[in-house]
Design a protein around this motif. Structure first.
Motif, PDB file in Angstrom:
ATOM      1  N   TYR A  19      24.115 -10.692  36.370  1.00  0.00           N
ATOM      2  CA  TYR A  19      22.569 -10.540  36.634  1.00  0.00           C
ATOM      3  C   TYR A  19      22.393 -10.749  38.195  1.00  0.00           C
ATOM      4  O   TYR A  19      21.666 -10.137  38.952  1.00  0.00           O
ATOM      5  N   ALA A  20      23.039 -11.760  38.689  1.00  0.00           N
ATOM      6  CA  ALA A  20      22.924 -12.042  40.185  1.00  0.00           C
ATOM      7  C   ALA A  20      23.639 -10.930  41.199  1.00  0.00           C
ATOM      8  O   ALA A  20      22.849 -10.614  42.203  1.00  0.00           O
ATOM      9  N   HIS A  21      24.463 -10.134  40.614  1.00  0.00           N
ATOM     10  CA  HIS A  21      25.256  -9.280  41.534  1.00  0.00           C
ATOM     11  C   HIS A  21      25.004  -7.766  41.078  1.00  0.00           C
ATOM     12  O   HIS A  21      25.408  -6.667  41.568  1.00  0.00           O
ATOM     13  N   ARG A  22      24.017  -7.728  40.180  1.00  0.00           N
ATOM     14  CA  ARG A  22      23.411  -6.437  39.273  1.00  0.00           C
ATOM     15  C   ARG A  22      24.755  -5.466  39.051  1.00  0.00           C
ATOM     16  O   ARG A  22      24.798  -4.251  39.597  1.00  0.00           O
ATOM     17  N   SER A  23      25.816  -6.008  38.333  1.00  0.00           N
ATOM     18  CA  SER A  23      26.764  -5.084  38.068  1.00  0.00           C
ATOM     19  C   SER A  23      27.357  -5.266  36.723  1.00  0.00           C
ATOM     20  O   SER A  23      27.170  -6.236  36.312  1.00  0.00           O
ATOM     21  N   PHE A  24      27.924  -4.324  35.995  1.00  0.00           N
ATOM     22  CA  PHE A  24      28.594  -4.367  34.584  1.00  0.00           C
ATOM     23  C   PHE A  24      30.020  -4.794  34.761  1.00  0.00           C
ATOM     24  O   PHE A  24      30.573  -4.396  35.446  1.00  0.00           O
ATOM     25  N   HIS A  25      30.568  -5.665  33.811  1.00  0.00           N
ATOM     26  CA  HIS A  25      31.830  -5.922  33.438  1.00  0.00           C
ATOM     27  C   HIS A  25      32.470  -4.572  32.780  1.00  0.00           C
ATOM     28  O   HIS A  25      31.770  -3.928  32.140  1.00  0.00           O
ATOM     29  N   PRO A  26      33.679  -4.071  33.016  1.00  0.00           N
ATOM     30  CA  PRO A  26      34.113  -3.221  32.379  1.00  0.00           C
ATOM     31  C   PRO A  26      34.238  -3.184  31.235  1.00  0.00           C
ATOM     32  O   PRO A  26      34.317  -1.968  30.572  1.00  0.00           O
ATOM     33  N   GLU A  27      34.099  -4.199  30.366  1.00  0.00           N
ATOM     34  CA  GLU A  27      34.147  -4.206  29.070  1.00  0.00           C
ATOM     35  C   GLU A  27      32.714  -4.334  28.463  1.00  0.00           C
ATOM     36  O   GLU A  27      32.579  -4.759  27.312  1.00  0.00           O
ATOM     37  N   SER A  28      31.696  -4.026  29.255  1.00  0.00           N
ATOM     38  CA  SER A  28      30.281  -4.587  28.682  1.00  0.00           C
ATOM     39  C   SER A  28      30.187  -3.257  27.457  1.00  0.00           C
ATOM     40  O   SER A  28      30.490  -2.302  27.385  1.00  0.00           O
ATOM     41  N   PRO A  29      29.419  -4.130  26.330  1.00  0.00           N
ATOM     42  CA  PRO A  29      29.113  -3.002  25.167  1.00  0.00           C
ATOM     43  C   PRO A  29      28.153  -2.213  25.552  1.00  0.00           C
ATOM     44  O   PRO A  29      27.841  -1.161  25.029  1.00  0.00           O
ATOM     45  N   VAL A  30      27.405  -2.336  26.714  1.00  0.00           N
ATOM     46  CA  VAL A  30      26.361  -1.298  27.104  1.00  0.00           C
ATOM     47  C   VAL A  30      27.055  -0.127  27.534  1.00  0.00           C
ATOM     48  O   VAL A  30      26.458   1.068  27.076  1.00  0.00           O
ATOM     49  N   ILE A  31      28.357  -0.009  28.051  1.00  0.00           N
ATOM     50  CA  ILE A  31      29.092   1.048  28.324  1.00  0.00           C
ATOM     51  C   ILE A  31      29.079   2.403  27.317  1.00  0.00           C
ATOM     52  O   ILE A  31      28.760   3.439  27.596  1.00  0.00           O
ATOM     53  N   ALA A  32      29.559   1.791  26.203  1.00  0.00           N
ATOM     54  CA  ALA A  32      29.784   2.958  25.185  1.00  0.00           C
ATOM     55  C   ALA A  32      28.817   2.639  23.868  1.00  0.00           C
ATOM     56  O   ALA A  32      28.872   3.625  22.941  1.00  0.00           O
TER      57      ALA A  32
END
Length: 242
Positions: free
Chosen positions: A53-66
């Motif tokens: 949230y602070a850096h506004r970036s997704f972790h590569p394994e985020s469930p949002v990706i796929a």
């Protein structure tokens, strides 16, 4: 001789549209609103989705990706019990449908070139079909696709091959004549299961090494597709693409 390519099926998020540039802003705003402006709560909810949230970036394994919207909602439902499940999903879909999309490359001219070469074009996304059509419409490319399927279109979602096979069936194409293009393993696994060639692109969060084992080639973005297809001799390339 390799089977000629007659159709190209694209993933949407991370393929047609740059993933982080598009969805980081959406996630930040959606979670802030869902948390009623409480930054600490929003940051906690973000953590359940693999979003910094602070850096506004997704972790590569985020469930949002796929993940599908329903799968994504499952991660935060336990922590927003004041919001009914159906309402949460509706809010998520409505917010996503209005998210500004950042094109990975200028889409209209690239898609026009492919259509001029006689290729059938499709979109297979784990997003819902309605927001997918909204995103493509706002980008001015909705009418350039012969097929658009979301996870809720009746063919299932990726990594299962239902959407891939539906595209081939609708276009009367042998899956061996179709290229599936995506930025995630879900995309590539679905394409492989359908018997298609697979192309990975790096406009999502996966790296080249993540994708290379499962793809025929990994390209920086979809703008490199015409040259790659030409180099492989997979379809006659008109003068406009040379």
């Amino acid at each position: 001789m390799s089977a000629p390519v007659k159709g190209i099926l694209f993933d949407k998020d991370g393929t047609l549209f740059d993933f982080n540039a598009t969805w980081a802003a959406w996630a930040y705003d959606f979670l802030t609103d869902l948390a009623g402006g409480d930054a600490s709560k929003a940051a906690f909810l973000a953590g359940t989705l693999g979003f910094d949230y602070a850096h506004r970036s997704f972790h590569p394994e985020s469930p949002v990706i796929a993940g599908t919207p329903e799968e994504i909602a499952q991660y935060i439902m336990p922590f927003v019990q004041d919001v009914p499940d159906a309402e949460l999903l509706d809010r998520m879909n409505q917010s996503a449908a209005n998210a500004p999309q950042i094109e990975a490359v200028p889409l209209a001219p690239l898609l026009d070139q492919m259509r001029a070469a006689g290729l059938r074009l499709g979109v297979a996304t784990n997003d819902a079909e309605l927001p997918a059509r909204s995103h493509l419409g706002r980008a001015g490319v909705l009418d350039k696709f012969d097929f658009i399927a979301g996870f809720d279109s009746g063919f299932g979602g990726k990594p299962a091959p239902g959407q891939m096979l539906a595209f081939a069936d609708q276009g009367e194409l042998d899956p061996a004549h179709v290229v599936m293009v995506g930025d995630s393993l879900h995309d590539l696994h679905a394409g492989r299961a359908a018997g298609m060639r697979c192309v990975g692109v790096l406009t999502g969060l996966a790296t080249g090494p993540d994708l290379s084992e499962h793809a025929d080639v990994v390209l920086p973005d979809i703008g490199f597709l015409p040259d790659w297809l030409k180099q492989q001799g997979l379809w006659p390339v008109p003068e406009t693409l040379r």
